[in-house]
Design an enzyme around this catalytic site. Structure first.
Site, PDB file in Angstrom:
ATOM      1  N   THR A  47       0.831  -1.211   0.000  1.00 56.22           N
ATOM      2  CA  THR A  47       0.000   0.000   0.000  1.00 56.22           C
ATOM      3  C   THR A  47       0.860   1.254   0.000  1.00 56.22           C
ATOM      4  O   THR A  47       0.549   2.232  -0.686  1.00 56.22           O
ATOM      5  CB  THR A  47      -0.969   0.002   1.192  1.00 56.22           C
ATOM      6  OG1 THR A  47      -1.796  -1.164   1.111  1.00 56.22           O
ATOM      7  CG2 THR A  47      -1.843   1.241   1.217  1.00 56.22           C
ATOM      8  N   CYS A  48       1.954   1.219   0.728  1.00 65.70           N
ATOM      9  CA  CYS A  48       2.840   2.373   0.807  1.00 65.70           C
ATOM     10  C   CYS A  48       3.450   2.702  -0.551  1.00 65.70           C
ATOM     11  O   CYS A  48       3.553   3.870  -0.934  1.00 65.70           O
ATOM     12  CB  CYS A  48       3.940   2.116   1.831  1.00 65.70           C
ATOM     13  SG  CYS A  48       3.321   1.661   3.461  1.00 65.70           S
ATOM     14  N   SER A  49       3.855   1.668  -1.292  1.00 64.00           N
ATOM     15  CA  SER A  49       4.511   1.858  -2.591  1.00 64.00           C
ATOM     16  C   SER A  49       3.533   2.049  -3.742  1.00 64.00           C
ATOM     17  O   SER A  49       3.860   2.728  -4.715  1.00 64.00           O
ATOM     18  CB  SER A  49       5.402   0.652  -2.906  1.00 64.00           C
ATOM     19  OG  SER A  49       6.501   0.607  -2.034  1.00 64.00           O
TER      20      SER A  49
END
Length: 159
Positions: A47-49
């Site tokens: 999700t972060c990337s």
């Protein structure tokens, strides 16, 4: 207890990744600036990337047009943050903050115990807006969610 609106951001050592890696302190880093600081549980995580960091890269000009700087925080070392920034084509104006030991995250009371997932101490997913180091808005995600700390949600909150 976690940091609240009206509180001053803690002053601790941090590594700043932009055009290289610099040692610094969060007090002077936030002094005299309007900043959106968003935190991710980990560099290179899905999700972060795929969503969180790319949203801020995509909307960076909209924040800048409002006189707001953007910074990304993760409990990762500076070399990981530098590699992640390169892989995500993060412009140097979007500062990457490496909180390797989690000292800044813990001082804000926004740590996440990721031991059950083999991740150790991490930052909760959140975004805050600060002026001159004072928190004016704070959006902390519920576990497993990605709604209130997005670039779009923070732009709306700043409107």
């Amino acid at each position: 207890m976690s940091i609240q609106v009206g509180d001053t951001l803690p002053d601790v050592e941090i590594r700043v990744v932009s055009n290289g890696i610099e040692e610094g302190r969060t007090g002077p880093l936030f002094a005299g600036r309007k900043v959106v600081l968003f935190a991710v549980p980990g560099a290179f995580t899905p999700t972060c990337s795929n969503r969180h960091l790319p949203g801020y890269v995509q909307h960076l000009a909209q924040f800048q047009a409002r006189g707001v700087e953007v910074m990304c925080l993760a409990v990762n070392d500076a070399y990981v943050m530098q590699a992640w920034a390169a892989s995500q084509n993060v412009p140097p104006e979007l500062l990457m903050l490496a909180d390797g030991n989690g000292n800044f995250t813990k001082a804000m009371g926004l740590e996440l115990d990721g031991n059950a997932y083999g991740m150790g101490l991490r930052a909760r997913r959140f975004a805050l807006y600060a002026e001159n180091g004072v928190v004016k808005a704070l959006q902390v995600e519920a576990p497993g969610e990605f709604r209130v700390s997005t670039a779009e949600a923070i732009l709306e909150a700043l409107a």
